[in-house]
Scaffold this active site. Structure first.
Site, PDB file in Angstrom:
ATOM      1  N   ALA A  10      39.856  10.063   3.495  1.00 33.28           N
ATOM      2  CA  ALA A  10      40.995  10.359   2.628  1.00 33.28           C
ATOM      3  C   ALA A  10      40.623  11.208   1.431  1.00 33.28           C
ATOM      4  CB  ALA A  10      41.634   9.046   2.148  1.00 33.28           C
ATOM      5  N   GLY A  11      39.325  11.299   1.146  1.00 34.05           N
ATOM      6  CA  GLY A  11      38.886  11.979  -0.074  1.00 34.05           C
ATOM      7  C   GLY A  11      39.160  13.469  -0.041  1.00 34.05           C
ATOM      8  N   ARG A  15      33.719  19.025  -3.835  1.00 34.62           N
ATOM      9  CA  ARG A  15      32.524  19.863  -3.892  1.00 34.62           C
ATOM     10  C   ARG A  15      32.471  20.939  -2.799  1.00 34.62           C
ATOM     11  NH1 ARG A  15      28.671  14.684  -4.225  1.00 34.62           N
ATOM     12  NH2 ARG A  15      30.609  13.701  -3.526  1.00 34.62           N
ATOM     13  N   GLN A  74      46.040   6.464   2.590  1.00 34.40           N
ATOM     14  CA  GLN A  74      45.591   6.033   1.264  1.00 34.40           C
ATOM     15  C   GLN A  74      46.135   7.028   0.246  1.00 34.40           C
ATOM     16  OE1 GLN A  74      41.550   6.682   0.165  1.00 34.40           O
ATOM     17  NE2 GLN A  74      41.507   5.043  -1.354  1.00 34.40           N
ATOM     18  N   THR A  80      36.418   4.129  -2.338  1.00 35.56           N
ATOM     19  CA  THR A  80      36.132   3.769  -0.942  1.00 35.56           C
ATOM     20  C   THR A  80      36.557   2.337  -0.594  1.00 35.56           C
ATOM     21  OG1 THR A  80      33.831   3.491  -1.705  1.00 35.56           O
ATOM     22  CG2 THR A  80      34.313   5.452  -0.428  1.00 35.56           C
ATOM     23  N   GLY A 141      24.191   6.439  -3.566  1.00 31.54           N
ATOM     24  CA  GLY A 141      24.070   5.106  -4.144  1.00 31.54           C
ATOM     25  C   GLY A 141      22.668   4.573  -3.861  1.00 31.54           C
ATOM     26  N   GLU A 155      25.725   3.325  -7.977  1.00 28.55           N
ATOM     27  CA  GLU A 155      26.006   4.741  -7.755  1.00 28.55           C
ATOM     28  C   GLU A 155      25.208   5.598  -8.734  1.00 28.55           C
ATOM     29  OE1 GLU A 155      28.080   6.042  -5.183  1.00 28.55           O
ATOM     30  OE2 GLU A 155      27.640   3.976  -4.630  1.00 28.55           O
ATOM     31  N   ARG A 334      36.478  37.921  29.709  1.00 31.32           N
ATOM     32  CA  ARG A 334      37.297  36.929  29.010  1.00 31.32           C
ATOM     33  C   ARG A 334      38.412  36.398  29.904  1.00 31.32           C
ATOM     34  NH1 ARG A 334      42.144  39.267  26.668  1.00 31.32           N
ATOM     35  NH2 ARG A 334      42.240  41.463  27.243  1.00 31.32           N
ATOM     36  N   LYS A 352      39.354  41.011  32.321  1.00 28.67           N
ATOM     37  CA  LYS A 352      40.236  39.935  31.886  1.00 28.67           C
ATOM     38  C   LYS A 352      40.970  39.388  33.094  1.00 28.67           C
ATOM     39  CE  LYS A 352      44.378  39.571  31.293  1.00 28.67           C
ATOM     40  NZ  LYS A 352      45.812  39.823  31.104  1.00 28.67           N
TER      41      LYS A 352
HETATM   42  C1  UD1 Z   1      29.391   7.301  -0.957  1.00 28.48           C
HETATM   43  C2  UD1 Z   1      28.879   5.948  -1.486  1.00 28.48           C
HETATM   44  C3  UD1 Z   1      27.397   6.077  -1.794  1.00 28.48           C
HETATM   45  C4  UD1 Z   1      26.648   6.552  -0.574  1.00 28.48           C
HETATM   46  C5  UD1 Z   1      27.256   7.838  -0.015  1.00 28.48           C
HETATM   47  C6  UD1 Z   1      26.631   8.162   1.332  1.00 28.48           C
HETATM   48  C7  UD1 Z   1      30.783   4.985  -2.663  1.00 28.48           C
HETATM   49  C8  UD1 Z   1      31.405   4.686  -3.968  1.00 28.48           C
HETATM   50  N1  UD1 Z   1      29.610   5.605  -2.677  1.00 28.48           N
HETATM   51  O1  UD1 Z   1      29.265   8.234  -2.004  1.00 28.48           O
HETATM   52  O2  UD1 Z   1      26.873   4.818  -2.223  1.00 28.48           O
HETATM   53  O3  UD1 Z   1      25.277   6.750  -0.895  1.00 28.48           O
HETATM   54  O4  UD1 Z   1      28.664   7.683   0.193  1.00 28.48           O
HETATM   55  O5  UD1 Z   1      27.112   9.372   1.854  1.00 28.48           O
HETATM   56  O6  UD1 Z   1      31.334   4.615  -1.648  1.00 28.48           O
HETATM   57  N2  UD1 Z   1      37.006   8.385   0.642  1.00 28.48           N
HETATM   58  C9  UD1 Z   1      38.261   7.892   0.891  1.00 28.48           C
HETATM   59  N3  UD1 Z   1      39.026   7.463  -0.159  1.00 28.48           N
HETATM   60  C10 UD1 Z   1      38.579   7.505  -1.433  1.00 28.48           C
HETATM   61  C11 UD1 Z   1      37.282   8.011  -1.694  1.00 28.48           C
HETATM   62  C12 UD1 Z   1      36.526   8.432  -0.621  1.00 28.48           C
HETATM   63  O7  UD1 Z   1      38.708   7.820   2.023  1.00 28.48           O
HETATM   64  O8  UD1 Z   1      39.329   7.091  -2.332  1.00 28.48           O
HETATM   65  C13 UD1 Z   1      36.201   8.833   1.786  1.00 28.48           C
HETATM   66  C14 UD1 Z   1      35.787  10.288   1.688  1.00 28.48           C
HETATM   67  O9  UD1 Z   1      36.765  11.109   2.302  1.00 28.48           O
HETATM   68  C15 UD1 Z   1      34.478  10.321   2.428  1.00 28.48           C
HETATM   69  C16 UD1 Z   1      33.916   8.921   2.201  1.00 28.48           C
HETATM   70  O10 UD1 Z   1      34.998   8.104   1.807  1.00 28.48           O
HETATM   71  O11 UD1 Z   1      34.654  10.534   3.811  1.00 28.48           O
HETATM   72  C17 UD1 Z   1      32.826   8.908   1.144  1.00 28.48           C
HETATM   73  O12 UD1 Z   1      33.370   9.391  -0.075  1.00 28.48           O
HETATM   74  P1  UD1 Z   1      32.554  10.358  -1.023  1.00 28.48           P
HETATM   75  O13 UD1 Z   1      33.423  10.687  -2.180  1.00 28.48           O
HETATM   76  O14 UD1 Z   1      31.979  11.474  -0.258  1.00 28.48           O
HETATM   77  O15 UD1 Z   1      31.413   9.357  -1.518  1.00 28.48           O
HETATM   78  P2  UD1 Z   1      29.961   9.700  -2.031  1.00 28.48           P
HETATM   79  O16 UD1 Z   1      30.024  10.136  -3.433  1.00 28.48           O
HETATM   80  O17 UD1 Z   1      29.290  10.590  -1.065  1.00 28.48           O
HETATM   81 CA    CA Z   2      29.923  11.767   0.726  1.00 23.92          CA
END
Ligand code: UD1
Ligand code: CA
Length: 459
Positions: A10-11, A15, A74, A80, A141, A155, A334, A352
Protein backbone atom coordinates in the site's frame (compact mmCIF):
# COMPACT_ATOMS: atom_id res chain seq x y z
CA UNK A 1 -1.09 -26.38 9.17
CA UNK A 2 -2.89 -23.98 6.84
CA UNK A 3 -0.78 -21.19 5.45
CA UNK A 4 -2.28 -17.81 4.59
CA UNK A 5 -0.26 -15.14 2.85
CA UNK A 6 -0.55 -11.36 3.20
CA UNK A 7 1.52 -9.08 0.98
CA UNK A 8 1.96 -5.42 1.95
CA UNK A 9 1.82 -3.15 -1.08
CA UNK A 10 0.00 0.00 0.00
CA UNK A 11 2.97 2.31 0.49
CA UNK A 12 3.78 5.15 -1.84
CA UNK A 13 7.37 4.21 -2.54
CA UNK A 14 8.46 7.84 -2.27
CA UNK A 15 12.12 7.05 -2.82
CA UNK A 16 11.41 5.64 -6.30
CA UNK A 17 10.30 9.13 -7.45
CA UNK A 18 7.80 7.59 -9.80
CA UNK A 19 4.24 8.18 -10.97
CA UNK A 20 3.80 4.38 -10.86
CA UNK A 21 3.25 2.39 -7.67
CA UNK A 22 6.56 0.96 -6.52
CA UNK A 23 5.46 -2.68 -6.58
CA UNK A 24 4.63 -2.43 -10.30
CA UNK A 25 8.17 -1.52 -11.30
CA UNK A 26 9.67 -4.28 -13.40
CA UNK A 27 12.55 -6.57 -12.64
CA UNK A 28 13.67 -9.50 -14.80
CA UNK A 29 10.51 -9.49 -16.91
CA UNK A 30 7.95 -9.28 -14.09
CA UNK A 31 6.73 -6.63 -11.66
CA UNK A 32 8.13 -6.66 -8.12
CA UNK A 33 4.85 -7.89 -6.70
CA UNK A 34 4.60 -10.70 -9.26
CA UNK A 35 7.95 -12.00 -8.06
CA UNK A 36 6.58 -12.04 -4.51
CA UNK A 37 3.36 -13.72 -5.63
CA UNK A 38 5.27 -16.42 -7.49
CA UNK A 39 7.37 -17.22 -4.46
CA UNK A 40 4.28 -17.23 -2.24
CA UNK A 41 2.43 -19.54 -4.64
CA UNK A 42 5.17 -22.15 -4.23
CA UNK A 43 3.94 -22.73 -0.67
CA UNK A 44 0.42 -23.58 -1.81
CA UNK A 45 -1.28 -21.12 0.57
CA UNK A 46 -4.98 -21.33 1.50
CA UNK A 47 -5.40 -17.66 0.67
CA UNK A 48 -3.40 -14.69 -0.59
CA UNK A 49 -4.37 -11.15 0.40
CA UNK A 50 -2.72 -8.03 -0.97
CA UNK A 51 -2.97 -4.83 1.03
CA UNK A 52 -3.20 -1.96 -1.45
CA UNK A 53 -3.60 1.77 -0.89
CA UNK A 54 -1.51 4.18 -2.92
CA UNK A 55 -2.81 3.83 -6.53
CA UNK A 56 -4.73 0.76 -5.42
CA UNK A 57 -6.64 0.42 -8.71
CA UNK A 58 -3.42 0.32 -10.73
CA UNK A 59 -2.04 -2.49 -8.61
CA UNK A 60 -5.29 -4.40 -8.69
CA UNK A 61 -5.70 -4.17 -12.45
CA UNK A 62 -2.06 -5.12 -13.06
CA UNK A 63 -2.78 -8.37 -11.18
CA UNK A 64 -6.04 -9.21 -12.96
CA UNK A 65 -4.64 -12.40 -14.44
CA UNK A 66 -3.72 -13.86 -11.03
CA UNK A 67 -6.59 -16.05 -9.89
CA UNK A 68 -7.99 -16.05 -6.37
CA UNK A 69 -6.27 -12.94 -4.96
CA UNK A 70 -8.03 -10.97 -2.24
CA UNK A 71 -7.49 -7.23 -1.95
CA UNK A 72 -7.67 -5.21 1.27
CA UNK A 73 -7.60 -1.42 1.06
CA UNK A 74 -5.43 0.62 3.44
CA UNK A 75 -6.45 4.27 3.29
CA UNK A 76 -4.71 6.31 4.68
CA UNK A 77 -1.42 4.43 5.06
CA UNK A 78 -0.47 4.61 8.72
CA UNK A 79 2.33 2.07 8.75
CA UNK A 80 3.01 -1.61 8.26
CA UNK A 81 1.10 -2.77 11.36
CA UNK A 82 -1.92 -0.71 10.32
CA UNK A 83 -1.58 -2.29 6.86
CA UNK A 84 -1.81 -5.81 8.27
CA UNK A 85 -4.92 -4.87 10.27
CA UNK A 86 -6.75 -4.16 7.02
CA UNK A 87 -6.51 -7.85 6.13
CA UNK A 88 -8.26 -8.88 9.35
CA UNK A 89 -11.69 -9.39 7.79
CA UNK A 90 -10.27 -12.10 5.52
CA UNK A 91 -8.39 -13.89 8.29
CA UNK A 92 -10.25 -13.43 11.58
CA UNK A 93 -10.87 -16.75 13.36
CA UNK A 94 -8.82 -18.72 10.83
CA UNK A 95 -6.36 -21.23 12.31
CA UNK A 96 -2.82 -21.76 11.05
CA UNK A 97 0.16 -19.66 10.04
CA UNK A 98 0.21 -16.23 8.47
CA UNK A 99 3.16 -15.55 6.24
CA UNK A 100 3.65 -11.81 5.88
CA UNK A 101 5.56 -10.64 2.83
CA UNK A 102 6.52 -7.25 1.50
CA UNK A 103 5.61 -6.28 -2.04
CA UNK A 104 9.04 -4.67 -2.38
CA UNK A 105 11.18 -7.70 -1.40
CA UNK A 106 11.22 -9.65 -4.68
CA UNK A 107 14.27 -11.92 -4.54
CA UNK A 108 13.26 -14.37 -1.82
CA UNK A 109 13.87 -18.00 -2.68
CA UNK A 110 10.91 -20.34 -2.16
CA UNK A 111 13.07 -22.65 -0.03
CA UNK A 112 13.79 -19.81 2.41
CA UNK A 113 10.06 -19.33 2.99
CA UNK A 114 9.58 -23.08 3.36
CA UNK A 115 12.31 -23.13 6.02
CA UNK A 116 10.77 -20.13 7.79
CA UNK A 117 7.32 -21.71 7.96
CA UNK A 118 8.75 -25.07 8.98
CA UNK A 119 10.84 -23.67 11.82
CA UNK A 120 7.95 -21.45 12.94
CA UNK A 121 5.59 -24.39 13.21
CA UNK A 122 8.14 -26.66 14.89
CA UNK A 123 8.99 -24.12 17.60
CA UNK A 124 5.35 -23.12 18.28
CA UNK A 125 6.42 -19.47 18.22
CA UNK A 126 3.88 -16.67 18.11
CA UNK A 127 6.16 -14.94 15.64
CA UNK A 128 9.26 -15.91 13.67
CA UNK A 129 11.19 -13.06 12.06
CA UNK A 130 13.37 -13.67 9.02
CA UNK A 131 16.61 -11.77 9.59
CA UNK A 132 19.97 -11.34 7.86
CA UNK A 133 23.48 -10.32 8.77
CA UNK A 134 24.62 -7.68 6.31
CA UNK A 135 27.66 -5.51 5.66
CA UNK A 136 25.64 -2.33 5.33
CA UNK A 137 22.50 -2.31 7.49
CA UNK A 138 21.61 1.28 6.61
CA UNK A 139 17.86 1.90 6.26
CA UNK A 140 16.74 -1.43 7.73
CA UNK A 141 15.21 -2.20 11.12
CA UNK A 142 17.86 -3.63 13.49
CA UNK A 143 17.40 -6.80 15.54
CA UNK A 144 18.09 -6.02 19.19
CA UNK A 145 18.99 -9.18 21.14
CA UNK A 146 19.14 -9.71 24.90
CA UNK A 147 21.05 -12.76 26.07
CA UNK A 148 21.00 -14.00 22.51
CA UNK A 149 17.24 -13.83 22.11
CA UNK A 150 15.41 -11.26 20.00
CA UNK A 151 13.99 -8.55 22.29
CA UNK A 152 12.74 -5.94 19.83
CA UNK A 153 13.33 -4.38 16.43
CA UNK A 154 14.36 -0.75 16.18
CA UNK A 155 13.94 1.25 12.96
CA UNK A 156 16.89 3.21 11.59
CA UNK A 157 15.23 6.54 12.36
CA UNK A 158 14.58 5.58 16.00
CA UNK A 159 17.87 3.81 16.67
CA UNK A 160 20.60 5.02 19.01
CA UNK A 161 24.13 5.25 17.59
CA UNK A 162 24.96 1.93 19.30
CA UNK A 163 21.86 0.26 17.83
CA UNK A 164 22.75 1.57 14.37
CA UNK A 165 25.93 -0.45 14.56
CA UNK A 166 23.93 -3.69 14.77
CA UNK A 167 24.35 -5.57 11.52
CA UNK A 168 21.52 -8.03 11.95
CA UNK A 169 18.52 -6.61 10.12
CA UNK A 170 14.80 -7.24 9.80
CA UNK A 171 13.85 -8.59 6.36
CA UNK A 172 10.24 -7.47 6.79
CA UNK A 173 9.21 -11.11 6.27
CA UNK A 174 7.45 -12.79 9.19
CA UNK A 175 5.58 -15.97 10.09
CA UNK A 176 2.81 -15.39 12.66
CA UNK A 177 0.52 -17.74 14.52
CA UNK A 178 -2.91 -16.55 13.40
CA UNK A 179 -4.51 -17.21 16.74
CA UNK A 180 -4.91 -13.94 18.65
CA UNK A 181 -2.76 -12.15 16.07
CA UNK A 182 -4.96 -9.16 15.36
CA UNK A 183 -5.47 -8.33 19.04
CA UNK A 184 -1.73 -8.07 19.41
CA UNK A 185 -1.40 -5.93 16.27
CA UNK A 186 -3.94 -3.50 17.72
CA UNK A 187 -1.69 -3.01 20.76
CA UNK A 188 0.99 -1.39 18.60
CA UNK A 189 1.17 2.37 19.03
CA UNK A 190 2.68 5.06 16.81
CA UNK A 191 5.10 6.65 19.27
CA UNK A 192 8.16 6.76 17.05
CA UNK A 193 10.11 9.04 14.73
CA UNK A 194 7.73 8.54 11.82
CA UNK A 195 4.46 8.51 13.80
CA UNK A 196 3.55 5.20 12.15
CA UNK A 197 2.26 1.88 13.46
CA UNK A 198 5.31 -0.30 12.93
CA UNK A 199 4.74 -4.02 12.43
CA UNK A 200 8.25 -4.81 13.77
CA UNK A 201 6.97 -3.58 17.17
CA UNK A 202 5.11 -6.91 17.35
CA UNK A 203 8.33 -8.40 18.69
CA UNK A 204 8.38 -6.21 21.81
CA UNK A 205 4.62 -6.47 22.34
CA UNK A 206 4.68 -10.28 22.17
CA UNK A 207 7.75 -10.52 24.40
CA UNK A 208 6.05 -8.30 26.98
CA UNK A 209 3.12 -10.69 26.92
CA UNK A 210 5.47 -13.59 27.56
CA UNK A 211 5.04 -15.13 24.12
CA UNK A 212 7.78 -16.98 22.26
CA UNK A 213 9.41 -15.00 19.43
CA UNK A 214 11.92 -16.74 17.22
CA UNK A 215 14.24 -15.74 14.37
CA UNK A 216 15.59 -17.44 11.29
CA UNK A 217 18.77 -16.02 9.80
CA UNK A 218 18.74 -16.21 6.02
CA UNK A 219 21.86 -17.76 4.48
CA UNK A 220 22.23 -15.38 1.56
CA UNK A 221 21.35 -11.83 2.63
CA UNK A 222 20.98 -10.74 -1.00
CA UNK A 223 17.68 -12.60 -1.09
CA UNK A 224 15.95 -10.28 1.32
CA UNK A 225 16.97 -6.96 -0.16
CA UNK A 226 14.12 -4.50 -0.32
CA UNK A 227 13.68 -2.25 -3.33
CA UNK A 228 13.24 1.36 -2.25
CA UNK A 229 15.05 3.29 -4.98
CA UNK A 230 15.97 3.02 -8.65
CA UNK A 231 19.50 2.18 -7.64
CA UNK A 232 18.31 -0.78 -5.56
CA UNK A 233 16.09 -1.85 -8.47
CA UNK A 234 19.12 -1.92 -10.78
CA UNK A 235 21.15 -3.81 -8.17
CA UNK A 236 18.44 -6.43 -7.81
CA UNK A 237 18.28 -6.79 -11.59
CA UNK A 238 22.00 -7.40 -11.70
CA UNK A 239 21.71 -10.01 -8.99
CA UNK A 240 18.87 -11.85 -10.77
CA UNK A 241 20.74 -11.86 -14.06
CA UNK A 242 23.90 -13.12 -12.44
CA UNK A 243 21.94 -15.96 -10.84
CA UNK A 244 20.36 -16.88 -14.18
CA UNK A 245 23.65 -16.68 -16.06
CA UNK A 246 25.44 -18.81 -13.45
CA UNK A 247 22.68 -21.40 -13.62
CA UNK A 248 22.88 -21.57 -17.44
CA UNK A 249 26.67 -21.74 -17.51
CA UNK A 250 26.56 -24.55 -14.95
CA UNK A 251 24.18 -26.35 -17.31
CA UNK A 252 26.54 -26.05 -20.29
CA UNK A 253 25.71 -22.77 -22.01
CA UNK A 254 28.61 -20.51 -23.09
CA UNK A 255 28.06 -16.88 -22.13
CA UNK A 256 30.98 -14.86 -23.42
CA UNK A 257 30.29 -11.81 -21.29
CA UNK A 258 27.78 -12.41 -18.50
CA UNK A 259 27.81 -8.73 -17.51
CA UNK A 260 26.24 -7.71 -20.82
CA UNK A 261 23.95 -10.71 -21.33
CA UNK A 262 20.39 -10.18 -20.11
CA UNK A 263 18.31 -13.32 -19.68
CA UNK A 264 14.95 -13.36 -17.93
CA UNK A 265 14.49 -15.99 -15.20
CA UNK A 266 11.95 -18.03 -17.19
CA UNK A 267 14.11 -18.48 -20.31
CA UNK A 268 15.43 -21.94 -21.24
CA UNK A 269 18.70 -22.39 -23.18
CA UNK A 270 20.09 -25.71 -24.45
CA UNK A 271 23.61 -27.01 -23.94
CA UNK A 272 26.51 -25.85 -26.08
CA UNK A 273 24.64 -22.81 -27.21
CA UNK A 274 26.94 -19.79 -27.42
CA UNK A 275 25.67 -16.36 -26.42
CA UNK A 276 27.79 -13.42 -27.53
CA UNK A 277 27.81 -10.10 -25.65
CA UNK A 278 24.73 -7.84 -25.61
CA UNK A 279 22.18 -10.56 -26.21
CA UNK A 280 18.75 -10.23 -24.53
CA UNK A 281 16.51 -13.25 -24.07
CA UNK A 282 13.16 -12.37 -22.58
CA UNK A 283 9.85 -13.74 -21.35
CA UNK A 284 9.08 -17.36 -22.15
CA UNK A 285 11.83 -17.74 -24.77
CA UNK A 286 13.33 -21.21 -25.36
CA UNK A 287 16.59 -21.64 -27.20
CA UNK A 288 17.70 -25.08 -28.40
CA UNK A 289 21.07 -26.76 -28.07
CA UNK A 290 24.12 -25.89 -30.14
CA UNK A 291 22.85 -22.48 -31.24
CA UNK A 292 24.95 -19.38 -31.75
CA UNK A 293 23.40 -16.03 -30.97
CA UNK A 294 25.39 -12.99 -31.96
CA UNK A 295 25.65 -9.56 -30.37
CA UNK A 296 22.83 -7.09 -30.31
CA UNK A 297 20.02 -9.62 -30.72
CA UNK A 298 16.82 -9.45 -28.69
CA UNK A 299 14.51 -12.46 -28.52
CA UNK A 300 11.15 -12.24 -26.74
CA UNK A 301 8.66 -15.07 -26.11
CA UNK A 302 10.02 -17.14 -29.00
CA UNK A 303 11.11 -20.71 -29.68
CA UNK A 304 14.44 -21.31 -31.35
CA UNK A 305 15.28 -24.88 -32.43
CA UNK A 306 18.61 -26.73 -32.16
CA UNK A 307 21.64 -25.64 -34.16
CA UNK A 308 20.24 -22.27 -35.16
CA UNK A 309 22.48 -19.30 -35.91
CA UNK A 310 21.06 -15.87 -35.17
CA UNK A 311 23.41 -13.24 -36.54
CA UNK A 312 23.93 -9.73 -35.18
CA UNK A 313 21.15 -7.30 -34.38
CA UNK A 314 18.01 -9.35 -34.90
CA UNK A 315 14.71 -8.69 -33.14
CA UNK A 316 12.52 -11.76 -32.74
CA UNK A 317 9.21 -11.60 -30.88
CA UNK A 318 6.44 -14.20 -30.47
CA UNK A 319 7.94 -16.32 -33.24
CA UNK A 320 9.56 -19.68 -34.02
CA UNK A 321 12.78 -20.62 -35.76
CA UNK A 322 13.27 -24.26 -36.76
CA UNK A 323 16.43 -26.35 -36.33
CA UNK A 324 19.40 -25.48 -38.49
CA UNK A 325 17.96 -22.18 -39.69
CA UNK A 326 20.12 -19.07 -40.10
CA UNK A 327 18.67 -15.64 -39.36
CA UNK A 328 20.10 -12.15 -39.77
CA UNK A 329 22.03 -9.97 -39.44
CA UNK A 330 19.37 -7.26 -39.01
CA UNK A 331 16.28 -9.43 -39.41
CA UNK A 332 12.92 -8.80 -37.75
CA UNK A 333 10.61 -11.72 -37.01
CA UNK A 334 7.37 -10.91 -35.25
CA UNK A 335 3.75 -11.87 -34.58
CA UNK A 336 3.91 -15.61 -35.10
CA UNK A 337 6.59 -15.70 -37.76
CA UNK A 338 7.59 -19.30 -38.36
CA UNK A 339 10.95 -19.95 -39.97
CA UNK A 340 11.16 -23.69 -40.64
CA UNK A 341 14.07 -26.09 -40.57
CA UNK A 342 17.19 -25.00 -42.49
CA UNK A 343 15.49 -21.89 -43.87
CA UNK A 344 17.50 -18.68 -44.20
CA UNK A 345 16.47 -15.12 -43.49
CA UNK A 346 19.00 -12.44 -44.31
CA UNK A 347 19.52 -8.75 -43.68
CA UNK A 348 16.69 -6.22 -43.58
CA UNK A 349 14.03 -8.87 -43.94
CA UNK A 350 10.83 -8.61 -41.90
CA UNK A 351 8.48 -11.55 -41.39
CA UNK A 352 5.11 -10.98 -39.81
CA UNK A 353 2.53 -13.77 -39.36
CA UNK A 354 4.41 -15.62 -42.06
CA UNK A 355 5.77 -19.11 -42.36
CA UNK A 356 8.88 -19.67 -44.43
CA UNK A 357 9.11 -23.35 -45.37
CA UNK A 358 12.07 -25.63 -44.85
CA UNK A 359 15.15 -24.81 -46.89
CA UNK A 360 13.57 -21.61 -48.24
CA UNK A 361 15.55 -18.38 -48.46
CA UNK A 362 14.74 -14.70 -48.12
CA UNK A 363 18.17 -13.19 -47.98
CA UNK A 364 17.83 -9.44 -48.56
CA UNK A 365 15.48 -6.50 -48.06
CA UNK A 366 12.01 -8.02 -48.00
CA UNK A 367 8.66 -7.62 -46.26
CA UNK A 368 6.77 -10.87 -45.95
CA UNK A 369 3.47 -10.44 -44.09
CA UNK A 370 0.49 -12.82 -43.76
CA UNK A 371 2.21 -15.20 -46.16
CA UNK A 372 2.46 -18.97 -46.30
CA UNK A 373 5.64 -19.86 -48.10
CA UNK A 374 6.42 -23.47 -48.99
CA UNK A 375 9.73 -25.29 -48.88
CA UNK A 376 12.75 -24.54 -51.07
CA UNK A 377 11.32 -21.25 -52.22
CA UNK A 378 13.65 -18.42 -53.20
CA UNK A 379 12.48 -14.93 -52.28
CA UNK A 380 14.52 -12.35 -54.23
CA UNK A 381 15.88 -9.10 -52.82
CA UNK A 382 13.29 -6.39 -52.36
CA UNK A 383 10.23 -8.66 -52.52
CA UNK A 384 7.16 -7.20 -50.86
CA UNK A 385 3.89 -8.88 -50.00
CA UNK A 386 1.34 -6.08 -50.30
CA UNK A 387 -0.87 -7.58 -47.61
CA UNK A 388 -2.99 -4.58 -46.70
CA UNK A 389 -5.71 -3.50 -49.10
CA UNK A 390 -6.57 -0.39 -47.11
CA UNK A 391 -9.14 -2.07 -44.92
CA UNK A 392 -8.05 -5.67 -44.34
CA UNK A 393 -4.97 -7.87 -44.21
CA UNK A 394 -4.92 -10.35 -47.12
CA UNK A 395 -2.99 -13.62 -47.46
CA UNK A 396 -0.25 -14.57 -49.91
CA UNK A 397 0.56 -18.20 -50.77
CA UNK A 398 3.85 -19.17 -52.36
CA UNK A 399 4.03 -22.88 -53.04
CA UNK A 400 7.00 -25.24 -52.84
CA UNK A 401 9.96 -24.58 -55.08
CA UNK A 402 8.68 -21.24 -56.43
CA UNK A 403 11.16 -18.48 -57.37
CA UNK A 404 10.30 -14.85 -56.76
CA UNK A 405 12.56 -12.51 -58.73
CA UNK A 406 14.00 -9.44 -57.06
CA UNK A 407 11.97 -6.29 -56.61
CA UNK A 408 8.60 -7.97 -57.07
CA UNK A 409 5.35 -7.04 -55.40
CA UNK A 410 2.71 -9.63 -54.60
CA UNK A 411 -0.66 -7.94 -54.30
CA UNK A 412 -2.63 -10.10 -51.86
CA UNK A 413 -4.76 -12.14 -51.90
CA UNK A 414 -2.67 -14.03 -54.41
CA UNK A 415 -1.09 -17.45 -54.93
CA UNK A 416 2.12 -18.35 -56.73
CA UNK A 417 1.86 -22.02 -57.73
CA UNK A 418 4.33 -24.83 -57.19
CA UNK A 419 7.64 -24.31 -58.97
CA UNK A 420 6.44 -21.12 -60.69
CA UNK A 421 8.75 -18.21 -61.51
CA UNK A 422 8.06 -14.55 -61.01
CA UNK A 423 10.34 -12.36 -63.15
CA UNK A 424 12.25 -9.51 -61.54
CA UNK A 425 10.25 -6.35 -61.02
CA UNK A 426 6.89 -8.03 -61.49
CA UNK A 427 3.72 -6.76 -59.90
CA UNK A 428 1.76 -9.94 -59.29
CA UNK A 429 -1.96 -9.15 -59.19
CA UNK A 430 -3.32 -12.50 -60.32
CA UNK A 431 -2.56 -16.07 -59.30
CA UNK A 432 0.42 -17.65 -61.04
CA UNK A 433 -0.25 -21.28 -62.09
CA UNK A 434 2.26 -23.98 -61.11
CA UNK A 435 5.26 -24.05 -63.41
CA UNK A 436 4.41 -20.71 -65.12
CA UNK A 437 6.54 -17.57 -65.47
CA UNK A 438 4.86 -14.31 -64.50
CA UNK A 439 6.12 -11.01 -65.92
CA UNK A 440 4.35 -7.67 -65.84
CA UNK A 441 6.80 -5.09 -67.13
CA UNK A 442 6.61 -4.02 -70.80
CA UNK A 443 9.26 -4.87 -73.36
CA UNK A 444 12.52 -2.99 -72.86
CA UNK A 445 13.29 -0.24 -75.41
CA UNK A 446 16.89 1.03 -76.00
CA UNK A 447 17.29 4.43 -77.61
CA UNK A 448 20.64 4.42 -79.39
CA UNK A 449 23.02 7.39 -78.93
CA UNK A 450 20.60 9.09 -76.54
CA UNK A 451 23.36 10.32 -74.24
CA UNK A 452 25.33 12.01 -77.00
CA UNK A 453 22.16 13.66 -78.27
CA UNK A 454 21.34 15.05 -74.85
CA UNK A 455 24.82 16.52 -74.45
CA UNK A 456 24.40 18.44 -77.69
CA UNK A 457 21.07 19.90 -76.55
CA UNK A 458 22.52 21.21 -73.27
CA UNK A 459 25.07 23.96 -74.04
C1 UD1 B 1 10.42 -2.14 6.61
C2 UD1 B 1 10.55 -2.48 8.11
C3 UD1 B 1 12.02 -2.64 8.44
C4 UD1 B 1 12.65 -3.68 7.55
C5 UD1 B 1 12.41 -3.36 6.07
C6 UD1 B 1 12.85 -4.53 5.21
C7 UD1 B 1 8.68 -1.34 9.17
C8 UD1 B 1 8.23 -0.19 9.99
N1 UD1 B 1 9.97 -1.42 8.88
O1 UD1 B 1 11.03 -0.88 6.42
O2 UD1 B 1 12.17 -3.03 9.81
O3 UD1 B 1 14.05 -3.76 7.81
O4 UD1 B 1 11.01 -3.15 5.82
O5 UD1 B 1 12.71 -4.25 3.84
O6 UD1 B 1 7.86 -2.17 8.83
N2 UD1 B 1 3.42 -0.53 3.43
C9 UD1 B 1 2.05 -0.56 3.47
N3 UD1 B 1 1.38 0.36 4.24
C10 UD1 B 1 2.04 1.29 4.96
C11 UD1 B 1 3.45 1.32 4.93
C12 UD1 B 1 4.10 0.38 4.15
O7 UD1 B 1 1.40 -1.39 2.85
O8 UD1 B 1 1.37 2.09 5.64
C13 UD1 B 1 4.10 -1.53 2.61
C14 UD1 B 1 4.98 -0.92 1.54
O9 UD1 B 1 4.23 -0.74 0.35
C15 UD1 B 1 6.07 -1.94 1.36
C16 UD1 B 1 6.18 -2.57 2.75
O10 UD1 B 1 4.98 -2.27 3.43
O11 UD1 B 1 5.73 -2.93 0.42
C17 UD1 B 1 7.38 -2.05 3.52
O12 UD1 B 1 7.25 -0.64 3.67
P1 UD1 B 1 8.49 0.33 3.52
O13 UD1 B 1 8.00 1.72 3.70
O14 UD1 B 1 9.25 0.02 2.30
O15 UD1 B 1 9.31 -0.09 4.83
P2 UD1 B 1 10.86 0.03 5.09
O16 UD1 B 1 11.20 1.42 5.46
O17 UD1 B 1 11.60 -0.58 3.97
CA1 CA C 1 11.08 -1.32 1.93
Amino acid sequence: MDIHVVILAAGKGTRMRSTQPKVLHRLGGASLIEHVLRTAASLGPKSATIVVGHMAEHVRSALQTWPGLQFAIQEPQLGTAHALLQAERFLADKPGTLLLLSGDVPLLAPRTLTRLVHQHEQSHAALTVLTANVEDPHGYGRIVRLEGRIARIVEEKDASPAERRIREINSGIYAFALEGLFDTVRAIDARNAQGEHYLPDMVAVLRRRGRHVDTLVVEDPREIRGINSREELADAGRFLRQQKNDELMAAGVTIEDPASTFIDPGVIVGTDTVLHPFVMLEGRTRIGAGCEIHSGTRIVNSMIGDGVAINNHCVITDSRVGPGAVVGPFAHLRADADVREDARVGNFVELKKTSLGSGSKAMHLAYLGDATIGSHVNIGAGTITCNYDGSRKQPTMIEDGAFIGSDSQLIAPVTVGKGAYVGSGTTVRENVPPGALAVSAGKQRNIEDWVEGRKKKIP
